[in-house]
Write an enzyme that holds these catalytic residues in place. Structure first.
Site, PDB file in Angstrom:
ATOM      1  N   LYS A 115       0.837  -1.218   0.000  1.00 31.86           N
ATOM      2  CA  LYS A 115       0.000   0.000   0.000  1.00 31.86           C
ATOM      3  C   LYS A 115       0.861   1.253   0.000  1.00 31.86           C
ATOM      4  O   LYS A 115       0.488   2.262  -0.595  1.00 31.86           O
ATOM      5  CB  LYS A 115      -0.952  -0.004   1.199  1.00 31.86           C
ATOM      6  N   LYS A 197      -4.498 -11.322  -7.786  1.00 36.67           N
ATOM      7  CA  LYS A 197      -5.744 -11.544  -7.060  1.00 36.67           C
ATOM      8  C   LYS A 197      -6.842 -10.616  -7.591  1.00 36.67           C
ATOM      9  O   LYS A 197      -6.557  -9.467  -7.935  1.00 36.67           O
ATOM     10  CB  LYS A 197      -5.420 -11.287  -5.582  1.00 36.67           C
ATOM     11  N   LYS A 200     -10.825  -5.222  -5.514  1.00 35.86           N
ATOM     12  CA  LYS A 200     -11.753  -4.124  -5.774  1.00 35.86           C
ATOM     13  C   LYS A 200     -11.032  -2.856  -6.198  1.00 35.86           C
ATOM     14  O   LYS A 200     -11.636  -1.970  -6.764  1.00 35.86           O
ATOM     15  CB  LYS A 200     -12.702  -3.881  -4.609  1.00 35.86           C
TER      16      LYS A 200
END
Ligand code: ATP
Ligand code: LTN
Length: 334
Positions: A115, A197, A200
């Site tokens: 992140k 993966k 979203k």
């Protein structure tokens, strides 16, 4: 233990539109576990602000996520479904636990590294201490089990380490939680890049099936899913695209990969992709209808939010008072 039942805690961030990966990897398992455990399912909105959010959008998404928990089959009379930000104990316990967590431990967290790389302009302290807040979520309710996807295992290990460290100093304060990883659907991959993966926050919307996608969009995304040029219908790691579609199909239909391979072995990928599309539609269509119905009943959702926040606060305070006493905070004078 609450009423002789083991306790389960899990949560999801309201940071985007939920994908089929979130549903098959998390929500669906939650529903199947909900009878066996005393469950706390949180919309972890405090975690969400580690990445910059538009306030109105966050509020809207948090409510949509809470509604989705119910629509997916979690009965809010039996399961405590609530907003993390409505229970101040999460932040209070998180502070205490941060004094029992080492910088070196947090430095090793791969989600932080990912992140931080993705949001290089906003590497805030909250993003770094995110796993401590997650430990607080879990330990606050003395959870025995935590259903998560494989990607969250590292955070769960850290939670166990923090709890064991605390218990080592102060005695048996926290239950040591175990992860629960679902058998099928633990890692649904992107339809466009099966090495990644399904997520979203993926920039390519064709890689993910969103839970609110209409049936035609779902069918189209499945039809365009990346497979391979081998043309052999097998369930093999060498064919990751097909492997992923078989996982999705099995997870939606309850069939095993062997059954699917024998069912489709004579047919081409195209025919199978159509079947996958239909299987996904047949799962998501009823879910979307229940969401639409629930959204109409504002006062019902409001009452769930209010009642369950009270319930969560009750259990959170029990643990928090115990912890505060252990570390040496003075008793409040009432
Ligand atoms: P983001 O893209 O914002 O990082 P995400 O889609 O990866 O989000 P999370 O909010 O991190 O989702 O995860 C919610 C839950 O869904 C977690 O338990 C996570 O392990 C699970 N999950 C997320 N993506 C998948 C996936 N592709 N397959 C299986 N489980 C998943
Ligand atoms: N970090 C998790 C969300 C999360 C969570 C939790 C999951 C926050 N607190 C406690 C399980 C238990 C994620 O990003 N999926």
């Amino acid at each position: 233990m609450i009423d002789n039942k083991k306790v389960l805690f899990s949560g999801m961030q309201a940071t985007g539109n939920l994908t089929l990966g979130n549903y098959l990897g998390a929500l669906k398992n939650w529903v199947s576990l909900s009878d066996e455990y005393e469950c706390f399912y949180s919309v972890v909105d405090m975690h969400s602000i580690t990445i910059r959010q538009d306030p109105a959008t966050l509020r809207k998404r948090a409510r949509a996520l809470l509604t989705l928990y119910i629509a997916a089959g979690l009965d809010p009379e039996k399961n405590c479904i609530y907003y993390q930000s409505h229970v101040s104990g999460h932040a209070e316990l998180s502070w205490i636990l941060s004094c029992f967590t080492y910088m070196g431990e947090l430095n090793r967290m791969t989600q932080f590294k990912d992140k931080a790389a993705k949001h290089a302009d906003n590497i805030n302290a909250g993003l770094f201490t995110y796993p401590v807040l997650m430990a607080a979520d879990i330990l606050l309710y003395q959870a025995d089990v935590v259903p998560v996807g494989i990607d969250q295992m590292q955070h769960l290990e850290l939670t166990r380490d923090i709890a064991q460290r605390f218990n080592g100093i102060y005695g048996d304060v926290f239950t040591i939680p175990e992860a629960y990883i679902g058998k099928v659907g633990a890692k649904i991959m992107s339809l466009q890049d099966p090495s990644k993966k399904m997520s979203k926050s993926d920039e390519n919307p064709n890689g993910s099936i969103y839970l609110m996608d209409d049936p035609d969009t779902i069918r189209r995304k499945c039809k365009r899913a990346v497979t391979d040029s081998l043309g052999e219908f097998r369930y093999s790691d060498e064919q990751p695209g097909l492997h992923n579609l078989i996982d999705i199909y099995c997870s939606c239909t309850g069939k095993t990969p062997d059954e699917v391979v024998s069912e489709f072995s004579g047919s081409g990928y195209g025919q199978f992709k159509e079947a996958v599309g239909e299987a996904v539609v047949s799962i998501l269509d009823p879910l979307q209808k229940r969401v639409a119905e629930l959204e109409k009943d504002k006062s019902y959702i409001d009452s769930v939010i209010k009642n369950n926040a009270e319930k969560a606060n009750y259990y959170a305070q029990k643990t928090l008072r115990k912890v505060q006493k252990k570390v040496g905070f003075p008793e409040k004078i009432r």
